[in-house]
Each structure stands twice: as structure tokens, then as C-alpha cells.
Design an enzyme around this catalytic site. Structure first.
Site, short mmCIF file in Angstrom:
data_model
loop_
_atom_site.label_atom_id
_atom_site.label_comp_id
_atom_site.label_asym_id
_atom_site.label_seq_id
_atom_site.Cartn_x
_atom_site.Cartn_y
_atom_site.Cartn_z
N ASP A 33 1.17 -1.17 0.12
CA ASP A 33 0.07 0.51 0.08
C ASP A 33 0.77 0.86 0.28
OD1 ASP A 33 -2.49 1.98 0.32
OD2 ASP A 33 -2.65 0.86 2.23
N ASP A 45 -8.56 3.94 -2.06
CA ASP A 45 -10.03 4.45 -1.05
C ASP A 45 -11.22 4.64 -0.51
OD1 ASP A 45 -7.08 3.03 0.73
OD2 ASP A 45 -6.81 5.47 1.20
#
Ligand SMILES: *[C@@H]1O[C@H](CO)[C@@H](O)[C@H](O)[C@H]1NC(C)=O
Ligand SMILES: *[C@@H]1O[C@H](CO)[C@@H](O)[C@H](O)[C@H]1NC(C)=O
Ligand SMILES: *[C@@H]1O[C@H](CO)[C@@H](O)[C@H](O)[C@H]1NC(C)=O
Length: 920
Positions: free
Chosen positions: A516, A592
Site C-alpha cells: 500500500d 480508498d
């Protein structure tokens, strides 16, 4: 005490994060010096001219000098005819002040075509032809390249004369600038309009980019003739068919961590794949703009930009203006290096692009099943309980995930010893259920001399440097952090070694990795990322490599997983940041997103776009990362995502718990059904991924790929294919009571294998009996799909389960389909041919199973449990099975003349043998 302390750290980090991110944190084109200069470039009298006196043609490679007649700066143009109908157009300064950056590690094969021919040459044109009679015509002045498929001009480079290549120059001293302002500069030097503010320094939100190399941007137009639709250039939260940009900013490609990203706009997101496809009734072509610096793309269309009135006027006057999409690409630095795939069909373009940048390797079977993630599963008990919840509610699940909180204060490769005192035991326990674990490993390394990863990297001088040559220091989850320079091969290998079982304690071969924050995300950096004047190996400025940093990190992790198993097992590594070629290292998720219907809707075009551009193992966070989904949104999201390549539920730390059982009994049942529908089809998915590795054809596809001539499908992105056989129209609106489903294909027939109803191609049907359990999924006539219907806890338990074949007849009463499988995790399929690859086909009432790879050999107990044939018009008298030993057996069957469905019971043959079934 410790826990509380940990929470405070997290909170302070979050506060900083939320406060620092909103739209004003990201540049618009007008706030970017080079974007403005390039976008506003007015060609005036065209400046670039190829000098044919310097022309050389050998072995499918043409080269010549090009001059900017405004300032006499010289360039070198290389034009290559590449194998398999591809071309390459490369333009660089002939003698740059210092070498300009050229992207490394993306293109894996660009072999030059031997079959080429110079068709024609005069003082202003040269025409070359490849073995397929496709041609490029290069014009000397104004400089332009035209590409033809047969007689059709499909694309041209610089036909609008937007080429603008800022040559490297020395910084004018203050005196020079003043002089230029006051006096006429000599004609052969920089003309006045060449100097603008922002060229040698640029500020944004309190950050200063020092630009030691000054202006060095490159831009050019690429135009698509007789096309109205272009696709690609992810990542944007936007429609599948790219929109014109005149009234908005250009589409931006600059890998950024955008907090609560907005829908339907061209703002940059986490990934940048500078690859565009154009499609019309005749052709599909693709263009890769190989540049890893910040890039923007403007799109214009002579059709789309017309007002409705002029369209009507055109229609009345029968105007036959040829449609055209004009695109304008510009990057902050680097060179112009464009690869063209000339198709002519979409499947050709997939193959051609796959040969150029690599295909998605066959993922391990578990990784295409269902994943359960949350920021965070707090401790070992939490993991155990969630696992137990899936057991109790009999919902299949293959992988549990641990986000950043599992570590010792965000030191990756370590564990929080209070919450996870026995990770080995926890792993063992998950493995005993046939499940895997994924842990997160990010690229920011906590600046802590007592953290071995930090101290080693520091000692080896492996960190990215700031402009002064000190280790770059920025703020991220662990607080003050440094970032390894993953562009350096030594750094990649060192990083890979961190993943060995000896080095990554508490993990086993059932542990996999999530990468990430690799844009990279830097909470206190400009636009939440690195300063552009940060430095990589050999003094390469970050500016040049920004968009490929995340891929190099992903690649190093992939290498680590190969090392971990001695090259025996296929890695699974999920990434957020991408560039062209990232598909070689694993899966991507769309980042996200938010628990809103618009975000569910966008998951489809976003993954379709990734699929078209090679990054085919794509998914979105089920349920939406931010905010709390209600039961309806959750159910609909599961139903849709079950038909997307990467299938993972994930949630922000501030959201309510949302494991499937927190939404009540109805939701549990519907979510179980949705997840089960994925598992039932998992061998079909696996076969598609195998074919993806071999041929580059992505599993998730827009309808137009299968029905290339149906123009009304060109911008459809709320309905899609899974392979050639399955079509889904997920329900993505709240409180839906009806849904329109388009059935493409003039002579096609579509089957709803649940309701047993059929639909004719070339029609649209409104379904108005929608309930929460409705998932409009259809199998195309002419296809055979393998199912495994038994409900199991994970794919591990499914290995020997029997298959059901669903055969949907087309209007000619025939159908065909393939099945691939292997051990699901190793490379034995390509090392020692341990796999099964078969084709099933039916025609003239005979269903035959045939081996597509005679060299293949896999020991398997899987057998054929039943065959269901849809579209059988007459009641059969008998069904005869002939096995591989030529022994015949009569099979039991039942036939329903209302639905035309024939059910054949228990053929019982082993799936990897030759057999046939005769229906008489
Ligand atoms: C060349 O000069 C002309 C006239 O000043 C100008 O319009 C044009 O933009 C310049 N072209 C380039 C590539 O600099
Ligand atoms: C895994 O954990 C469960 C629940 O605590 C326990 O019943 C089971 O025996 C454990 N299995 C193994 C192999 O450790
Ligand atoms: C098997 O596949 C892996 C990964 O794509 C590759 O590195 C390896 O060379 C292949 N082996 C063979 C024998 O083809």
C-alpha cells in the site's frame, strides 16, 4: 497503557492526514508550469522538420535527424517496425546537455520486424510497410507520421503540430534574464517567448520545486481517424469511454494518494498507465506513451464536442465528416517514446500489448477467491473469531488480511507482540482451515536506528535522497520515515531478502503481501508525495520516475515472494500504485473508495479500464472503504464484486464492523449466495486467468470487445462480460425495482441458468420483478461453462470436487468451452506440465471432451457429476456415454420440455480423460 499510546499515535497521524487532504492539495493544470506551457502551445508556423539527408533505413528501423527550425535544436527520430503489427516512434534530443531519462523495466520485448519494405520515398515522404501490408508514412515537413491498416488511415502523430520538445539548457544567470527582458535576444538563441516564470522554480502550497534542470517537458498530439471512442489511461474515477476535456482539466497521470477521491473527474489517482485504446466498427488499436513523469492528456472529439444542434444539422445535411478523436499528451520530462499496437482486433491488441509489457501471470487459485480484510483485525482473537464467523455462517473465504496495526509501531516485517504474540500458531490455525493470510508491507521505513530494516538500508545507502543528498525524510504512518530507492536493483534484491521465512518471522508459505502507500504517499510532501527534486540512483531526479516508483516496489516484493519459496510458488502481491507493466507482479485494487452507490457503480468502469490496459487482476473494496454501508449496499456490492477479478471486502478503521453476519439473516443468506456464486464459477475464472497469461485477454471485459460492431455498446459500463460466456448487469442503484438488460448479438441467444428463461440477442429487456436476491447474470448461447457447486469453506477443499458442465446451445445447436486447472499454487504447470486443459464442444447432438494440451499430465480425482444442456428442443430417447476405453454406458437423464433443459446425471468420468456423450 501501551495500547492507549498506540491509539494516540494513530489518531495524531489521522488528524494530520485528514486535515492535509482536500482538493486544494492537488494541482490543477493551471497550477503546473509545464502543463500550462504545453496545453497552451500554439503551433503557429510548424517548427519541426525531419532532415531526410540523414535518413537511414535498415532492418525495420528508420532513423533521421529532426530540427526545431525556431531555435536549430537537433533531435533524433527512430521509427521501428516491430514484430506482430506494432510500431515504435521515438524522439530524443540528438545531443542533450546530459542524458534524458528513458523508462527502464517496462518493455520486455520489442523485436524488430524483418518483413518490411520501403514502398516509396521522395524528398518529403517515406513510406514503409510491414508483412501485414500495414504502413507508416513519415512526412519531413511539417513533421508527421501517419499509420494505415491496409488503406485506412487509423492514427497520426503530430498531424496537429502540437509537438513541443523542451531541450535541456543551462540556467540563465539573473543578468541574462534581465538582459532578455530589456534587449532583443539574438535570433539564434532562445526567443523571448521561450522563457516563462515557473521554468526554473515552481511553488505549490508552501513547497518549492527547485527544478535544477529547468524546463524539459515533451508533448505531442496523437489523433485517431474515424474513431469516436477512446479508452484507458487509468487511473481515474471516471466512465469507461474517455470524455472530452476542453471544459475540464486534461486527464492527469501522476500517482497520488487522494483522500476520499471524487467521482467523475480527470484528477490523478494512485496509478498511471499511459496506454490508450481506440475502437470502431472495423478496428481496435492501442498507443502506449512510455513516460514515467507527470503526464496529462487532453481529449477532443469532433463528434462529441458538437452541440446537439449542429449534430442535427449534420444529420439533415447528411454531413459525412469523418469522426476523429484528437489527443494531446504531455509529460514533464523524459523523452517521447510511443508504441503503437495496430490490432486490428481487440484480441490482437491485448496480445500485442501483452508481448510488449507482459501479461498477468496465472495467480494462485486462492487469490481469485474471496478475501476478508479490515483496518484492522485487532489481534489473534479477532482473527480467530472472524474465521469462526465464516465457519458458523458457512460463507466461503480463502484469505484473511492484516492492515498496518498488526506491526510493532508500523515497522513492517515485525509483529505487535501484545496483540499478536503467536503469529506462527495463528498462521497454522488459518492453514488448517485451508485459508491464507495477507499482511501489509509499505515502502515507508520508520526512521529508527533500532529497526533493522532502517539501519541496514541506511548503512547500505539505499534510501532515496533529497535534493541536498541527505536521506529523504518524510512523514507517514510510522511518523518520520525514509523510502528505499526501489529503482536500484541492489535495493530490490535486498528488499526481496526480507521476505525469506528466516527473515520474516511469524509467517509461513501461506502468508502473502499487500503493498500500500506506494505512490509513494508522504503526508507532508507536496501533493502528499515526494518532492520532484528528490534523487534516485545515479542522480536521477524523482520527477522522471515518479509514476514507476510504486511498480518497482511491487516488483521487489514479488521477487521476495519468489525467493521465499525458492521459486516454487506463485506470489500474490496486491498493489495500490501502478504503471504500465505492473500486471506482471500481481493484483490492483482501486484504492480508498467510499460506501456510496456511486462508488459501487464506478468500480465497474474503473476495473474495465484497468483490464483493457493490462492490469487485469482488479477489484474495489467491497462495501466501500470510508463510511458505513447499509445492508442493501453491502449485499449489492457483494453481488457485483463476485463478478470482478479481485474480490475483497475492506473497511476504514473508523467504520463499524461489517463482517457479513452483522447485517442480519437475510443479508447473511444473500451474501453467502453471492460469495458462493464466485466459488461455483472459480474454475471458470481460473481458466480465464490461464488464458489471460497465455494470450493477454483479460477476464473482465466491456461488451464491445465481444460485440465489436455494436456501436451502442461502446460506452456501456454498467454491464460487462466475464470471459466470452458470462454477462452480468449488476444492480447498482438503491431501492432498485427494475433493471434494463441489453442482450447483444444479432443471432445470439442468452440464458438465465437460474430462471431457465432465454433472451434473444439484439434486444433489451426490462426486468421489473427485482428483489434483493436478483442478480442479472446470463450465459451466452454457444458456450460451455464448468461449475463446482458444492459449498466449501475455501478453494483448498474444492480440489477434488466434481464438475458440472452447463451447456448453452446457440441457434446452430452447438457450443464450446474450456477448462483449465492445476495444483493451484506452484509452477509445476509450466515446469512439468502438471495441468489439465480441455475443450468441451457439442454439435450434432454429440458432446465431446478433448485434450487441448496432449503433453499435460495432472493427477486429479475430479470427475464429471452432471451435464445440464439448455436449449434442447426435443425430448431425447437415450443418452450414451463413451469413455476413454471406448466403453459405452447409458446415462440417466431428465428433460423439461417447457424450459428445454436436459439434465444428464452422473456421467462419472474423470474430468481429465477423453469421453463423449451422444444424445439420440
Ligand atoms: C515556433 O515559433 C512560432 C512563431 O514564434 C511559434 O508560434 C511556435 O509556437 C514555435 N514552436 C515551437 C515548437 O516552439
Ligand atoms: C484453531 O483454533 C480453533 C479455535 O480456537 C481450535 O479449535 C483449533 O483446534 C485450532 N486448530 C489448530 C490446528 O490449531
Ligand atoms: C514458468 O513461469 C514463470 C513465471 O512466469 C517463469 O519465470 C518461468 O520461466 C516459467 N517456466 C517455464 C519452464 O516456462
Amino acid at each position: 497503557m501501551r495500547l492507549i499510546f498506540g491509539t494516540i499515535l494513530v489518531l495524531s497521524c489521522l488528524v494530520l492526514y485528514t486535515q492535509s487532504v482536500d482538493r486544494s492539495k492537488f494541482k490543477t493544470c493551471a497550477q503546473s508550469g509545464f502543463c500550462k506551457r504545453q496545453r497552451d502551445h500554439n503551433p503557429g508556423l510548424p517548427a519541426y522538420k525531419a532532415n531526410f539527408d540523414t535518413l537511414k533505413v535498415e532492418n525495420g528501423h528508420l532513423s533521421c535527424e529532426v530540427v526545431n527550425t525556431n531555435n536549430s535544436v537537433l533531435f533524433k527520430l527512430d521509427l521501428y517496425l516491430l514484430k506482430d503489427n506494432r510500431f515504435r516512434f521515438k524522439l530524443n534530443e540528438l545531443q542533450p546537455l546530459h542524458p534524458r531519462y528513458e523508462v527502464e523495466g517496462v518493455v520486455i520485448d520489442s523485436l524488430v520486424e524483418e518483413k518490411f519494405q520501403v514502398v516509396r520515398k521522395d524528398s518529403n515522404q517515406i513510406e514503409l510497410k510491414n508483412g501485414l501490408n500495414n504502413r507508416v508514412v513519415l512526412y519531413a515537413y511539417p513533421l508527421k507520421a501517419e499509420f494505415y491498416i491496409g488503406d485506412f488511415l487509423v492514427t497520426s502523430f503530430n498531424s496537429k503540430n502540437l509537438l513541443k520538445f523542451e531541450h535541456l539548457r543551462t540556467k540563465p544567470s539573473n543578468n541574462d534574464v534581465k538582459q532578455e527582458e530589456n534587449a532583443e535576444a539574438p535570433a539564434d538563441q532562445k526567443p523571448k517567448d521561450d522563457e516563462e516564470p515557473d521554468m526554473w522554480e515552481e511553488g505549490f502550497n508552501g513547497h518549492t520545486d527547485t527544478k535544477p534542470n529547468g524546463p524539459e517537458s515533451v508533448g505531442m498530439d496523437i489523433n485517431f481517424h474515424d474513431f469516436e471512442h477512446v479508452y484507458g489511461i487509468p487511473q481515474h474515477a471516471d466512465k469507461l469511454a474517455l470524455r472530452t476535456t476542453g471544459s475540464t482539466d486534461p486527464y492527469r497521470l501522476y500517482n497520488l494518494d487522494v483522500f476520499e477521491f471524487e467521482t467523475y473527474n480527470p484528477m490523478a489517482l494512485y496509478g498511471s498507465i499511459p496506454y490508450m485504446l481506440a475502437h470502431n466498427k472495423k478496428f481496435t488499436i492501442g498507443v502506449l506513451w512510455l513516460n514515467a513523469a507527470e503526464t496529462w492528456v487532453d481529449i477532443k472529439s469532433n463528434k462529441a464536442d458538437k452541440s446537439i444542434f449542429s449534430k442535427v444539422a449534420d444529420f439533415i445535411s447528411k454531413s459525412n465528416e469523418i469522426p476523429q478523436v484528437d489527443t494531446h499528451w504531455f509529460s514533464e520530462s523524459g523523452i517521447i517514446d510511443v508504441y503503437l499496437m495496430l490490432g486490428p482486433k481487440a484480441t490482437d491488441v491485448f496480445r500485442q500489448y501483452g508481448q510488449l509489457t507482459g501479461n498477468t501471470p496465472l495467480p494462485p487459485l486462492f487469490s481469485i477467491a474471496y478475501h476478508q480484510c479490515r483496518w484492522n483485525y485487532n489481534d489473534e482473537d479477532d482473527v480467530k473469531n472472524v474465521n469462526a464467523g465464516f465457519e458458523e455462517h458457512q460463507i466461503p473465504m480463502d484469505v484473511m488480511w492484516l492492515d498496518i496495526e498488526h506491526t510493532n509501531d508500523k515497522r513492517y516485517f515485525t509483529w505487535d507482540s501484545h496483540k499478536f504474540p503467536n503469529p506462527d500458531k495463528m498462521m497454522e490455525n488459518l492453514s488448517s482451515f485451508g485459508r491464507k493470510l495477507v499482511t501489509i508491507v509499505d515502502p515507508h521505513i520508520k526512521s529508527d536506528p533500532n529497526y533493522h530494516v532502517y539501519s541496514e538500508a541506511k548503512e547500505k545507502n539505499f534510501f532515496v535522497k533529497d535534493k541536498t543528498g541527505n536521506n529523504y525524510d518524510g512523514w507517514c504512518w510510522p511518523g518520520s520515515s525514509a523510502w528505499p530507492d526501489f529503482l536500484n536493483e541492489d535495493v530490490k534484491n535486498w528488499w526481496a531478502s526480507k521476505f525469506t521465512l528466516e527473515n520474516y518471522k511469524g509467517t509461513t508459505l501461506d502468508t502473502f503481501t499487500w503493498n500500500d502507500m506506494n505512490e509513494p504517499s508522504v503526508f507532508n510532501g507536496p501533493e502528499l508525495t515526494f518532492q520532484k527534486d528528490a534523487l534516485h540512483l545515479n542522480g536521477i531526479e524523482h520527477r522522471n520516475v515518479h509514476n514507476i516508483y510504486g511498480q518497482n516496489f511491487h516488483k521487489a516484493t514479488f521477487r521476495g515472494h519468489l525467493l521465499r519459496s525458492n521459486g516454487e510458488r506463485r506470489p500474490f502481491v496486491l498493489t495500490r500504485s501502478t504503471f504500465a507493466g505492473s500486471q506482471r507482479y500481481g493484483a490492483v485494487w482501486t484504492g480508498d473508495n467510499t460506501a456510496e452507490w456511486e462508488h459501487l457503480k464506478l468500480s465497474i468502469p474503473m476495473c474495465l479500464t484497468f483490464s483493457l490496459t493490462g492490469m487485469s487482476f482488479c477489484g474495489s473494496d467491497v462495501g466501500g472503504f470510508f463510511k458505513n454501508p447499509d445492508a442493501e449496499l453491502m449485499i449489492r456490492w457483494y453481488q457485483a464484486a463476485a463478478y470482478q477479478p479481485f474480490f475483497r471486502s475492506h473497511a476504514h478503521i473508523d467504520t463499524k464492523r461489517r463482517e457479513p453476519w452483522v447485517f442480519g439473516d437475510e443479508a447473511i443468506n444473500l451474501i453467502r449466495d453471492a460469495v458462493h456464486s464466485r466459488y461455483a464459477l472459480i474454475y471458470y475464472w481460473y481458466t480465464l486467468f490461464y488464458q489471460n497469461e497465455k494470450f493477454g485477454k483479460p477476464p473482465m471485459l466491456p461488451l464491445w470487445v465481444e460485440f465489436p460492431e455494436e456501436t451502442d455498446l461502446y460506452d456501456m459500463d454498467d454491464q460487462h462480460m466475464v470471459g466470452s460466456a458470462i454477462m452480468i448487469k449488476p444492480i447498482i442503484t438503491q431501492g432498485a425495482t427494475s433493471v434494463d438488460v441489453k442482450f447483444p448479438g444479432k443471432n445470439e441467444v442468452w440464458y438465465d441458468v437460474k430462471s431457465l428463461r432465454t433472451y434473444e440477442g439484439g434486444s433489451t429487456t426490462t426486468f421489473s420483478d427485482i428483489t434483493l436476491s436478483t442478480v442479472p447474470v446470463f450465459q451466452r448461447g454457444g458456450t460451455i461453462v464448468p461449475y463446482k457447486f458444492r459449498l466449501r469453506r475455501s478453494t483448498t477443499q474444492m480440489a477434488d470436487d466434481p464438475f458440472t458442465l452447463t451447456v448453452c446451445l446457440d441457434t446452430q445447436n452447438s457450443a464450446t468451452g474450456q477448462l483449465y486447472f492445476d495444483d493451484g499454487f506452484s509452477y509445476n504447470y509450466n515446469k512439468t506440465n502438471e495441468f489439465v486443459y480441455r475443450e468441451f464442444s457439442i454439435s450434432n447432438n454429440k458432446l465431446v471432451s478433448r485434450n487441448l494440451s496432449p503433453e499435460s499430465q495432472l493427477k486429479t480425482f475430479a470427475w464429471l457429476e452432471r451435464v445440464i444442456i439448455y436449449g434442447v428442443k426435443t425430448q431425447p430417447k437415450s443418452i450414451t456415454l463413451e469413455n476413454s476405453e471406448k466403453q459405452s454406458t447409458q446415462l440417466q437423464f431428465s428433460y423439461d420440455s417447457n424450459s428445454n433443459v436436459l439434465l444428464i446425471r452422473k456421467p462419472g468420468v474423470k474430468i481429465n480423460t477423453d469421453w463423449s456423450i451422444l444424445i439420440s
